[in-house]
Design an enzyme around this catalytic site. Structure first.
Site, PDB file in Angstrom:
ATOM      1  N   LYS A  54       0.844  -1.207   0.000  1.00  0.00           N
ATOM      2  CA  LYS A  54       0.000   0.000   0.000  1.00  0.00           C
ATOM      3  C   LYS A  54       0.875   1.251   0.000  1.00  0.00           C
ATOM      4  O   LYS A  54       0.648   2.190  -0.761  1.00  0.00           O
ATOM      5  CB  LYS A  54      -0.913   0.012   1.241  1.00  0.00           C
ATOM      6  N   ASN A  55       1.886   1.262   0.850  1.00  0.00           N
ATOM      7  CA  ASN A  55       2.696   2.477   0.974  1.00  0.00           C
ATOM      8  C   ASN A  55       3.617   2.698  -0.223  1.00  0.00           C
ATOM      9  O   ASN A  55       4.160   3.793  -0.390  1.00  0.00           O
ATOM     10  CB  ASN A  55       3.519   2.446   2.276  1.00  0.00           C
ATOM     11  N   ARG A  63      -4.113  10.739   4.130  1.00  0.00           N
ATOM     12  CA  ARG A  63      -3.041  11.736   4.127  1.00  0.00           C
ATOM     13  C   ARG A  63      -2.138  11.642   2.913  1.00  0.00           C
ATOM     14  O   ARG A  63      -1.653  12.643   2.395  1.00  0.00           O
ATOM     15  CB  ARG A  63      -2.164  11.502   5.360  1.00  0.00           C
ATOM     16  N   CYS A  95      -4.608  13.174  12.668  1.00  0.00           N
ATOM     17  CA  CYS A  95      -5.169  11.838  12.509  1.00  0.00           C
ATOM     18  C   CYS A  95      -5.008  11.075  13.800  1.00  0.00           C
ATOM     19  O   CYS A  95      -4.375  11.553  14.737  1.00  0.00           O
ATOM     20  CB  CYS A  95      -4.559  11.109  11.323  1.00  0.00           C
ATOM     21  N   ARG A 110       0.400  15.057  12.556  1.00  0.00           N
ATOM     22  CA  ARG A 110       1.225  14.679  11.404  1.00  0.00           C
ATOM     23  C   ARG A 110       1.332  15.870  10.459  1.00  0.00           C
ATOM     24  O   ARG A 110       0.633  15.958   9.465  1.00  0.00           O
ATOM     25  CB  ARG A 110       0.635  13.455  10.697  1.00  0.00           C
ATOM     26  N   PRO A 111       2.238  16.788  10.809  1.00  0.00           N
ATOM     27  CA  PRO A 111       2.351  17.994   9.976  1.00  0.00           C
ATOM     28  C   PRO A 111       2.972  17.693   8.616  1.00  0.00           C
ATOM     29  O   PRO A 111       3.530  16.617   8.387  1.00  0.00           O
ATOM     30  CB  PRO A 111       3.275  18.896  10.795  1.00  0.00           C
ATOM     31  N   ASP A 164       4.982  20.238   7.310  1.00  0.00           N
ATOM     32  CA  ASP A 164       5.881  21.394   7.224  1.00  0.00           C
ATOM     33  C   ASP A 164       7.164  21.076   6.451  1.00  0.00           C
ATOM     34  O   ASP A 164       7.670  21.907   5.694  1.00  0.00           O
ATOM     35  CB  ASP A 164       6.225  21.912   8.634  1.00  0.00           C
ATOM     36  N   LEU A 165       7.670  19.843   6.599  1.00  0.00           N
ATOM     37  CA  LEU A 165       8.928  19.505   5.916  1.00  0.00           C
ATOM     38  C   LEU A 165       8.711  19.373   4.407  1.00  0.00           C
ATOM     39  O   LEU A 165       9.587  19.716   3.617  1.00  0.00           O
ATOM     40  CB  LEU A 165       9.524  18.213   6.494  1.00  0.00           C
ATOM     41  N   ASP A 221       4.677   0.841  12.030  1.00  0.00           N
ATOM     42  CA  ASP A 221       3.472   0.176  11.524  1.00  0.00           C
ATOM     43  C   ASP A 221       3.345  -1.273  12.010  1.00  0.00           C
ATOM     44  O   ASP A 221       2.337  -1.925  11.721  1.00  0.00           O
ATOM     45  CB  ASP A 221       3.446   0.208   9.985  1.00  0.00           C
ATOM     46  N   ILE A 223       8.100   7.405  16.658  1.00  0.00           N
ATOM     47  CA  ILE A 223       7.735   8.080  15.403  1.00  0.00           C
ATOM     48  C   ILE A 223       6.481   8.934  15.560  1.00  0.00           C
ATOM     49  O   ILE A 223       6.462  10.090  15.141  1.00  0.00           O
ATOM     50  CB  ILE A 223       7.513   7.052  14.262  1.00  0.00           C
ATOM     51  N   ARG A 278      -8.483  -0.098   4.632  1.00  0.00           N
ATOM     52  CA  ARG A 278      -7.590   0.891   4.022  1.00  0.00           C
ATOM     53  C   ARG A 278      -6.279   0.243   3.594  1.00  0.00           C
ATOM     54  O   ARG A 278      -5.662   0.673   2.627  1.00  0.00           O
ATOM     55  CB  ARG A 278      -7.287   2.011   5.010  1.00  0.00           C
TER      56      ARG A 278
HETATM   57  C1  UD1 Z   1       4.573   6.911   6.182  1.00  0.00           C
HETATM   58  C2  UD1 Z   1       3.687   5.705   6.037  1.00  0.00           C
HETATM   59  C3  UD1 Z   1       3.113   5.274   7.384  1.00  0.00           C
HETATM   60  C4  UD1 Z   1       4.246   5.076   8.369  1.00  0.00           C
HETATM   61  C5  UD1 Z   1       5.147   6.295   8.421  1.00  0.00           C
HETATM   62  C6  UD1 Z   1       6.382   6.080   9.292  1.00  0.00           C
HETATM   63  C7  UD1 Z   1       2.786   5.960   3.816  1.00  0.00           C
HETATM   64  C8  UD1 Z   1       1.597   6.222   2.962  1.00  0.00           C
HETATM   65  N1  UD1 Z   1       2.596   6.030   5.136  1.00  0.00           N
HETATM   66  O1  UD1 Z   1       3.759   7.988   6.656  1.00  0.00           O
HETATM   67  O2  UD1 Z   1       2.410   4.060   7.190  1.00  0.00           O
HETATM   68  O3  UD1 Z   1       3.694   4.859   9.657  1.00  0.00           O
HETATM   69  O4  UD1 Z   1       5.613   6.623   7.100  1.00  0.00           O
HETATM   70  O5  UD1 Z   1       7.098   4.979   8.870  1.00  0.00           O
HETATM   71  O6  UD1 Z   1       3.863   5.644   3.326  1.00  0.00           O
HETATM   72  N2  UD1 Z   1       6.778  14.827  10.151  1.00  0.00           N
HETATM   73  C9  UD1 Z   1       6.924  16.170  10.413  1.00  0.00           C
HETATM   74  N3  UD1 Z   1       6.798  17.045   9.362  1.00  0.00           N
HETATM   75  C10 UD1 Z   1       6.539  16.627   8.095  1.00  0.00           C
HETATM   76  C11 UD1 Z   1       6.420  15.247   7.838  1.00  0.00           C
HETATM   77  C12 UD1 Z   1       6.548  14.368   8.886  1.00  0.00           C
HETATM   78  O7  UD1 Z   1       7.137  16.583  11.556  1.00  0.00           O
HETATM   79  O8  UD1 Z   1       6.434  17.476   7.188  1.00  0.00           O
HETATM   80  C13 UD1 Z   1       6.898  13.867  11.265  1.00  0.00           C
HETATM   81  C14 UD1 Z   1       5.626  13.035  11.487  1.00  0.00           C
HETATM   82  O9  UD1 Z   1       4.695  13.741  12.278  1.00  0.00           O
HETATM   83  C15 UD1 Z   1       6.169  11.811  12.164  1.00  0.00           C
HETATM   84  C16 UD1 Z   1       7.536  11.629  11.491  1.00  0.00           C
HETATM   85  O10 UD1 Z   1       7.862  12.892  10.910  1.00  0.00           O
HETATM   86  O11 UD1 Z   1       6.374  12.066  13.531  1.00  0.00           O
HETATM   87  C17 UD1 Z   1       7.581  10.578  10.405  1.00  0.00           C
HETATM   88  O12 UD1 Z   1       6.505  10.801   9.516  1.00  0.00           O
HETATM   89  P1  UD1 Z   1       6.601  10.383   7.982  1.00  0.00           P
HETATM   90  O13 UD1 Z   1       7.772   9.487   7.798  1.00  0.00           O
HETATM   91  O14 UD1 Z   1       6.522  11.604   7.152  1.00  0.00           O
HETATM   92  O15 UD1 Z   1       5.274   9.536   7.813  1.00  0.00           O
HETATM   93  P2  UD1 Z   1       4.300   9.485   6.573  1.00  0.00           P
HETATM   94  O16 UD1 Z   1       5.069   9.659   5.311  1.00  0.00           O
HETATM   95  O17 UD1 Z   1       3.138  10.368   6.823  1.00  0.00           O
END
Ligand code: UD1
Length: 445
Positions: free
Chosen positions: A50-51, A120, A144, A149-150, A152-153, A332, A354, A424
Site C-alpha cells: 500500500k505504501n 493523508r 489523525c 502529522r504535519p 511542514d517539511l 506500523d 515516530i 484501508r
Molecule cells: C509513512 C507511512 C506510514 C508510516 C510512516 C512512518 C505511507 C503512505 N505512510 O507515513 O504508514 O507509519 O511513514 O514509517 O507511506 N513529520 C513532520 N513534518 C513533516 C512530515 C513528517 O514533523 O512534514 C513527522 C511526522 O509527524 C512523524 C515523522 O515525521 O512524527 C515521520 O513521519 P513520515 O515518515 O513523514 O510519515 P508518513 O510519510 O506520513
C-alpha cells in the site's frame, strides 16, 4: 443496506470486480471466535505494498504517457487515491492487480478536502502537479488518530525548490514557473516528505541534493519507477539522494514491491498462535528487523526466496522494541507486536518514537484482559495474560490489525467495530485468516 462494491467506492469504475472483493459500509464489524490455544495453519499470499503504490500513483501525474503498474493491492486507500486523481484528470484501467494510468491533461489542479481528509498520502499529488503544470491547490491534511502529522517539511522543501506557497482557507496553493534544484537537508526523517521532494525534483531545472532522506523500501521502489520514466536519480535507498531534473518524463512498466507490513502482520499471527504459516510473494530483505525480533521471541522463521515460513513457539520470550525509521523496527508493526508481547513470559517495554499518539490500541487490549501501562512514549507490557473476547473499537489501520490478532487468541467472541480502517490497508484480511483456520466473519448489525 446492501453491500457496496469496490466500484461504488470509486464512482464510475471501468472494470467489473470479482464478487469476492467487496468492501462494505462503515457500520461493518468483524466477529472472531477465538481460543487461547488457537493455531493458524496453512498458506497466505502477500499483496503489493500500500505504501509503495500510493506515491507511484502520484508519480503518474508527472507524465502525459501511460504508466503500467503491477502487483497493485486492492485496498481502500488505492481506490481513494484513484478517485482523487480522476478529478484531477487521470484515466485509468484496472484489471486484476494490473493498473494502467494516464494523465494526458489536467482537468483541475485542486485536490479537495473531502478526498484528502480520508487519506493523508493523497497530499503527495501536490509536488507532481506543481512540477508538471506549474500550479497546485491541495487541502491541508488534518490531524489523525495516531497523532499530529504535519506537512511542514514537505512545504519547506518545495519552497526551497522555488515554489511560492500560500495557505488560504485550509488549502495549500503552490505555484512555480519551473522548480529549481536545491541542496536540502531534512530536519528529521520523513517518508512522505522524501518521496514528495524526489518527485518534484525530477522535473526541476538543475541538480537537487536531498540529505537525511528516509530510506524505506517504498521510497526506493518509487525511485525505480521514476528512473524507468526517465528521471536521473543517484543514491537510491541512501540517506543522500541526487536528482538531476529533466524537461519531461515518459511512460513506464513497474512492479510494486510486496507489502512488508502485511507480511509482518501474518508473521506475528503465526508466532502468536503457535501456528505454522507459509507466506508467499514476500520480500524478506525488507522485513529483517521484524523477522529478527520474532526469532528472539522464540518463533522459527525460515526464508526460501520469496517465501517465509513461520512456526510459533509454545513459549514466547519478552522483547523490548523501539520503533525507528527504516531499517529500524517499523512503527506500523508496533501494535501487532504488542499483542504478541501480552503472551510473552515476562515484561516487555515498547517505545514509540515516530508518532506521538500511537498507543490507542492499548485501551482496547486492556478490555481483552491485557496488562499494559503507558508511560509517555513507552508501553510496559506484562505477560503472560490470557485474553478473553470483548467488543472493541479500531482507531486506526494497524490498531485494527492488532485487535483482530488479539481476537484470535482471546477466548470466546471478540467484535471489532469500525473495521473500515482495516480495509484501508489489508486486502480481504478476514478471508486470508479464514483460509488459515480462523473463525472470523464480517457482519452488519
Ligand atoms: C509513512 C507511512 C506510514 C508510516 C510512516 C512512518 C505511507 C503512505 N505512510 O507515513 O504508514 O507509519 O511513514 O514509517 O507511506 N513529520 C513532520 N513534518 C513533516 C512530515 C513528517 O514533523 O512534514 C513527522 C511526522 O509527524 C512523524 C515523522 O515525521 O512524527 C515521520 O513521519 P513520515 O515518515 O513523514 O510519515 P508518513 O510519510 O506520513
Amino acid at each position: 443496506m446492501s453491500p457496496l462494491s469496490v466500484a461504488a467506492l470509486v464512482g464510475a469504475f471501468p472494470v467489473e470486480f470479482p464478487a469476492a472483493i467487496v468492501y462494505n459500509s462503515p457500520v461493518e464489524k468483524i466477529r472472531i471466535q477465538g481460543r487461547n490455544d488457537f493455531q493458524l495453519k496453512g498458506g497466505v499470499r502477500i499483496g503489493g505494498s500500500k505504501n509503495a503504490v500510493l506515491p507511484a500513483l502520484a508519480a503518474s501525474l508527472l507524465t502525459g504517457e501511460k504508466v503500467h503498474l503491477s502487483n497493485i493491492p486492492l485496498v481502500k486507500d488505492v481506490f481513494s487515491m484513484l478517485k482523487l486523481m480522476k478529478e484531477l484528470g487521470l484515466d485509468y484501467h484496472l484489471e486484476g492487480t494490473n493498473l494502467t494510468l494516464e494523465v494526458p491533461k489536467i482537468l483541475s489542479e485542486e485536490a479537495s478536502y473531502n478526498l484528502v481528509k480520508v487519506m493523508r498520502a493523497s497530499f503527495l499529488v501536490l509536488g507532481p502537479l506543481l512540477a508538471r503544470f506549474g500550479k497546485a491547490i491541495v487541502a491541508q491534511p488534518g490531524g489523525c488518530a495516531i497523532g499530529l502529522r504535519p506537512v511542514d517539511l514537505h512545504l519547506a522543501g518545495l519552497q526551497r525548490l522555488g515554489a511560492n506557497i500560500t495557505l488560504e482557507h485550509g488549502y495549500i496553493k503552490a505555484e512555480a514557473d519551473r522548480l529549481q534544484g536545491a541542496d536540502i537537508r531534512f530536519e528529521k526523517k520523513t517518508v512522505g516528505g522524501t518521496e514528495h521532494l524526489i518527485m518534484a525534483a525530477t522535473l526541476a531545472r538543475g541538480e537537487t541534493i536531498l540529505r537525511n532522506c528516509a530510506q524505506e523500501p517504498e521510497i526506493s521502489n518509487l525511485c525505480e519507477l521514476l528512473i524507468k520514466m526517465g528521471a536521473k536519480i543517484e543514491g537510491v535507498g541512501e540517506e543522500t539522494v541526487r536528482i538531476v531534473g529533466v524537461d519531461a518524463l515518459g511512460g513506464a512498466d513497474h512492479e510494486i514491491i510486496p507489502d512488508r507490513i502485511e507480511a509482518g502482520t501474518f508473521l506475528v499471527a503465526g508466532a502468536l498462535t503457535h501456528g505454522d504459516i507459509r507466506l508467499t510473494g514476500t520480500e524478506p530483505s525488507h522485513i529483517m528487523t521484524t523477522i529478527e525480533k520474532l526469532r528472539y521471541s522464540g518463533a522459527t522463521i525460515d526464508i526460501d526466496g520469496k517465501t517465509l515460513h513461520v512456526v510459533g513457539s509454545a513459549e514466547i520470550r519478552p522483547q523490548d522494541v523501539t520503533t525507528s525509521p527504516y531499517p529500524g523496527f517499523p512503527t506500523d508493526m508496533q501494535a501487532q507486536f504488542m499483542v504478541l508481547m501480552t503472551q510473552a513470559t515476562g515484561t516487555s517495554i515498547i517505545t514509540e518514537t515516530i508518532f506521538d499518539r500511537r498507543f490507542q490500541h492499548v485501551n482496547e487490549l486492556l478490555r481483552l484482559g491485557a496488562a499494559i501501562e503507558v508511560l509517555g512514549d513507552k508501553a510496559v507490557v506484562h505477560g503472560r495474560t490470557p485474553l478473553s473476547g470483548a467488543e472493541v473499537i479500531a482507531t486506526d489501520l494497524r490498531a485494527s490489525a492488532s485487535l483482530i490478532l488479539a481476537g484470535l487468541i482471546a477466548s470466546g467472541e471478540t467484535i471489532v467495530n469500525d473495521v473500515e480502517h482495516i480495509d484501508r490497508g489489508y486486502e480481504r484480511i478476514e478471508e486470508k485468516l479464514r483460509a488459515l483456520g480462523a473463525r472470523i466473519e464480517r457482519f452488519r448489525d
